[in-house]
Design a protein around this motif. Structure first.
Motif, mmCIF file in Angstrom:
data_model
loop_
_atom_site.group_PDB
_atom_site.id
_atom_site.type_symbol
_atom_site.label_atom_id
_atom_site.label_comp_id
_atom_site.label_asym_id
_atom_site.label_seq_id
_atom_site.Cartn_x
_atom_site.Cartn_y
_atom_site.Cartn_z
ATOM 1 N N LYS A 41 0.811 -1.216 0.000
ATOM 2 C CA LYS A 41 0.000 0.000 0.000
ATOM 3 C C LYS A 41 0.850 1.275 0.000
ATOM 4 O O LYS A 41 0.354 2.365 -0.287
ATOM 5 N N SER A 42 2.159 1.134 0.320
ATOM 6 C CA SER A 42 3.049 2.298 0.326
ATOM 7 C C SER A 42 3.748 2.517 -1.009
ATOM 8 O O SER A 42 4.432 3.528 -1.193
ATOM 9 N N LEU A 43 3.593 1.592 -1.944
ATOM 10 C CA LEU A 43 4.312 1.664 -3.213
ATOM 11 C C LEU A 43 3.754 2.769 -4.110
ATOM 12 O O LEU A 43 2.575 3.123 -4.020
ATOM 13 N N PRO A 44 4.576 3.309 -5.007
ATOM 14 C CA PRO A 44 4.089 4.306 -5.965
ATOM 15 C C PRO A 44 3.135 3.678 -6.971
ATOM 16 O O PRO A 44 3.071 2.451 -7.107
ATOM 17 N N ALA A 45 2.392 4.509 -7.666
ATOM 18 C CA ALA A 45 1.385 4.031 -8.618
ATOM 19 C C ALA A 45 2.045 3.582 -9.918
ATOM 20 O O ALA A 45 1.925 4.225 -10.963
ATOM 21 N N GLN A 46 2.747 2.462 -9.854
ATOM 22 C CA GLN A 46 3.417 1.875 -11.006
ATOM 23 C C GLN A 46 3.272 0.356 -10.931
ATOM 24 O O GLN A 46 2.938 -0.186 -9.876
ATOM 25 N N PRO A 47 3.497 -0.349 -12.046
ATOM 26 C CA PRO A 47 3.425 -1.816 -12.008
ATOM 27 C C PRO A 47 4.389 -2.389 -10.978
ATOM 28 O O PRO A 47 5.466 -1.845 -10.736
ATOM 29 N N VAL A 48 3.979 -3.506 -10.375
ATOM 30 C CA VAL A 48 4.778 -4.152 -9.337
ATOM 31 C C VAL A 48 5.325 -5.474 -9.874
ATOM 32 O O VAL A 48 4.575 -6.284 -10.431
ATOM 33 N N ASP A 49 6.623 -5.689 -9.695
ATOM 34 C CA ASP A 49 7.255 -6.948 -10.084
ATOM 35 C C ASP A 49 7.587 -7.740 -8.820
ATOM 36 O O ASP A 49 8.265 -7.237 -7.916
ATOM 37 N N ALA A 56 9.056 -11.530 -7.386
ATOM 38 C CA ALA A 56 9.792 -12.731 -7.791
ATOM 39 C C ALA A 56 10.318 -13.457 -6.563
ATOM 40 O O ALA A 56 10.673 -12.841 -5.553
ATOM 41 N N LEU A 57 10.346 -14.788 -6.662
ATOM 42 C CA LEU A 57 10.926 -15.625 -5.610
ATOM 43 C C LEU A 57 12.384 -15.871 -5.957
ATOM 44 O O LEU A 57 12.705 -16.410 -7.016
ATOM 45 N N GLU A 58 13.276 -15.455 -5.038
ATOM 46 C CA GLU A 58 14.713 -15.611 -5.243
ATOM 47 C C GLU A 58 15.282 -16.393 -4.069
ATOM 48 O O GLU A 58 15.474 -15.853 -2.984
ATOM 49 N N ASP A 59 15.505 -17.680 -4.285
ATOM 50 C CA ASP A 59 15.967 -18.578 -3.218
ATOM 51 C C ASP A 59 14.974 -18.571 -2.060
ATOM 52 O O ASP A 59 13.867 -19.045 -2.213
ATOM 53 N N THR A 60 15.364 -18.030 -0.908
ATOM 54 C CA THR A 60 14.470 -18.041 0.260
ATOM 55 C C THR A 60 13.859 -16.673 0.526
ATOM 56 O O THR A 60 13.337 -16.428 1.611
ATOM 57 N N ARG A 61 13.918 -15.793 -0.457
ATOM 58 C CA ARG A 61 13.352 -14.462 -0.284
ATOM 59 C C ARG A 61 12.468 -14.100 -1.474
ATOM 60 O O ARG A 61 12.660 -14.585 -2.590
ATOM 61 N N VAL A 62 11.493 -13.239 -1.191
ATOM 62 C CA VAL A 62 10.613 -12.711 -2.236
ATOM 63 C C VAL A 62 10.954 -11.243 -2.441
ATOM 64 O O VAL A 62 10.970 -10.468 -1.469
ATOM 65 N N SER A 63 11.256 -10.875 -3.671
ATOM 66 C CA SER A 63 11.562 -9.476 -3.979
ATOM 67 C C SER A 63 10.306 -8.781 -4.501
ATOM 68 O O SER A 63 9.524 -9.359 -5.261
ATOM 69 N N VAL A 64 10.112 -7.547 -4.058
ATOM 70 C CA VAL A 64 9.001 -6.705 -4.507
ATOM 71 C C VAL A 64 9.619 -5.421 -5.035
ATOM 72 O O VAL A 64 10.224 -4.656 -4.278
ATOM 73 N N ARG A 103 12.484 -1.028 -3.748
ATOM 74 C CA ARG A 103 12.811 -2.458 -3.787
ATOM 75 C C ARG A 103 12.780 -3.021 -2.362
ATOM 76 O O ARG A 103 13.365 -2.447 -1.445
ATOM 77 N N PHE A 104 12.067 -4.130 -2.183
ATOM 78 C CA PHE A 104 11.985 -4.804 -0.888
ATOM 79 C C PHE A 104 12.319 -6.280 -1.063
ATOM 80 O O PHE A 104 12.059 -6.869 -2.116
ATOM 81 N N HIS A 105 12.855 -6.874 0.008
ATOM 82 C CA HIS A 105 13.090 -8.313 0.044
ATOM 83 C C HIS A 105 12.455 -8.865 1.311
ATOM 84 O O HIS A 105 12.767 -8.397 2.418
ATOM 85 N N LEU A 106 11.587 -9.850 1.165
ATOM 86 C CA LEU A 106 10.896 -10.458 2.295
ATOM 87 C C LEU A 106 11.364 -11.894 2.480
ATOM 88 O O LEU A 106 11.461 -12.655 1.504
ATOM 89 N N GLN A 107 11.635 -12.242 3.728
ATOM 90 C CA GLN A 107 12.021 -13.615 4.039
ATOM 91 C C GLN A 107 10.783 -14.517 3.931
ATOM 92 O O GLN A 107 9.695 -14.156 4.391
ATOM 93 N N THR A 108 10.949 -15.659 3.316
ATOM 94 C CA THR A 108 9.823 -16.583 3.173
ATOM 95 C C THR A 108 9.685 -17.491 4.388
ATOM 96 O O THR A 108 10.637 -17.702 5.141
ATOM 97 N N MET A 109 8.488 -18.029 4.568
ATOM 98 C CA MET A 109 8.213 -19.033 5.582
ATOM 99 C C MET A 109 8.121 -20.393 4.890
ATOM 100 O O MET A 109 7.924 -20.460 3.677
ATOM 101 N N PRO A 110 8.247 -21.491 5.637
ATOM 102 C CA PRO A 110 8.177 -22.826 5.012
ATOM 103 C C PRO A 110 6.782 -23.112 4.466
ATOM 104 O O PRO A 110 5.855 -23.410 5.223
ATOM 105 N N VAL A 111 6.627 -23.010 3.163
ATOM 106 C CA VAL A 111 5.318 -23.154 2.542
ATOM 107 C C VAL A 111 4.747 -24.554 2.722
ATOM 108 O O VAL A 111 3.516 -24.742 2.751
ATOM 109 N N GLU A 112 5.619 -25.555 2.877
ATOM 110 C CA GLU A 112 5.140 -26.930 3.042
ATOM 111 C C GLU A 112 4.441 -27.134 4.392
ATOM 112 O O GLU A 112 3.707 -28.101 4.575
ATOM 113 N N GLU A 113 4.656 -26.218 5.332
ATOM 114 C CA GLU A 113 4.010 -26.324 6.638
ATOM 115 C C GLU A 113 2.659 -25.609 6.680
ATOM 116 O O GLU A 113 1.951 -25.692 7.688
#
Length: 381
Positions: free
Chosen positions: A79-87, A89-97, A103-113
């Motif tokens: 909700k804080s992002l500018p009014a532009q398209p958002v990309d 992607a999953l990069e190893d154990t992090r999700v980039s926004v 640019r942000f990087h979020l740590q992922t949680m174990p999706v299998e759980e």
């Protein structure tokens, strides 16, 4: 996983899905929002073992995949992002926004759980979105808020033929609202006690849409669940929630008494007068209403050496004069969801509940679409 999506579309869907996530999750993964991308588009899901939310929306997917990230954090970021398209992607154990130069990087949680979302029950029928939103708002006005009495925090849905009846009560007031719908089976007869908070939030999320599909579990498929699904913007939203259990009070019977006194008052004038007079009413003290065929309506609050207030407004009254007291908050909550310009009030005795309905004009009979019953408060003599 890699996709591009419109910022507003993503922000709205993430905010809605994340709304159902628990504040204090029993296991860490329940604080996560599940992101799934494939050739059909993007799906966002949340679940707390009671209520599930799922939003499906179009996106430019260049790589399939799934990831689990903090729902609260992702919502704040998007909700804080500018009014532009958002990309995304999953990069190893992090999700980039990535959006513009942000640019942000979020740590992922174990999706299998992450627990498997409950299966949507088979569709029972459909209802017009705006009509259902209004009905839920009106019926929910009388729902209880005391979690120590969970049975009374629900709204009972009775599905019978082409009508859905919504009922709620907290012991001090009750509501009854009928709405037309389009069942798959014209002979349907089913009941569901839905948590009022979940029902209200779900209904509001479909405002402005077309039809809402309602699915009540019957038999062993999705037993004890109700599901709602509809189109919002260019995507779809689905909610399932576990039903409350117990014998709900017989609300409908409360509305079947014959009144001795009937009054018609301008809805807005009554709301304004109650708000003003209630300014001097201490907590848990009533506003006194005196209905008279000769003098209309007199509202009073405050007694003895305390601050006092009174106001007279026009009212068309038939039957014996009556003096009755109401909790001003309960009265205002019922009046606030009346959509008609005139309120019809029906009384039997000053110690018995009063029935309130909205009508189009003075003298009109209540159509029964929405009825609100409120218990009186004992007045000091």
């Amino acid at each position: 996983m890699k996709f591009r999506i419109d910022r507003d579309t993503l922000a709205d869907a993430v905010a809605w899905t994340a709304r159902s996530l628990p504040v204090r999750p029993s296991v860490p993964v329940l604080a996560g929002l599940l992101i799934e991308a494939d050739h059909e588009g993007l799906t966002l899901s949340g679940f707390d073992y009671e209520t599930s939310t799922r939003a499906t929306l179009p996106a430019e997917v260049s790589a399939d995949g799934r990831a689990l990230v903090s729902g609260k954090l992702l919502s704040e970021i998007v909700k804080s992002l500018p009014a532009q398209p958002v990309d995304v992607a999953l990069e190893d154990t992090r999700v980039s926004v990535v959006c513009g130069r942000a640019r942000f990087h979020l740590q992922t949680m174990p999706v299998e759980e992450y627990p498997r979302l409950p299966q949507m029950p088979t569709s029972t029928g459909a209802v017009k979105a705006d009509a259902f939103v209004t009905a839920v708002q009106q019926a929910g006005a009388a729902a209880g808020r005391d979690e120590m009495l969970p049975l009374l925090t629900g709204v009972r849905l009775e599905l019978a033929g082409a009508t859905i009846s919504l009922m709620a009560t907290d012991r001090f007031r009750a509501s009854l609202r009928d709405v037309e719908w389009f069942p798959e089976d014209g002979e349907i007869s089913a009941q569901a006690l839905v948590p009022a908070r979940v029902l209200s939030e779900t209904a509001r999320s479909f405002a402005g849409g077309s039809d809402i599909s309602i699915a009540v579990s019957v038999g062993d498929v999705g037993d004890g669940l109700i599901g709602f699904e509809g189109t919002v913007g260019n995507g779809t939203r689905r909610t399932t929630t576990r039903l409350l259990e117990g014998d709900f009070p017989r609300v409908r019977q409360l509305f079947q008494t014959q009144p001795e006194t009937v009054a018609y008052v301008s809805t807005q004038h009554l709301v304004d007068a109650v708000k003003r007079v209630a300014l001097v009413a201490e907590r848990n003290t009533p506003v006194r209403l005196t209905f008279s065929a000769e003098n209309g309506l007199l509202l009073e609050a405050g007694t003895g050496n305390e601050a006092q207030a009174s106001e007279s407004i026009e009212a068309a009254v038939t039957g014996p004069d009556i003096e009755i007291g109401f909790n001003p908050s309960y009265l205002l909550e019922g009046l606030s969801v009346m959509g008609e310009p005139v309120v019809h009030l029906a009384f039997t005795q000053h110690t018995k509940p009063a029935a309130i309905s909205g009508v189009g004009e003075v003298g009109a009979d209540p159509d029964g679409a929405f009825r609100y019953l409120i218990m009186p408060v004992r007045l000091q003599t």
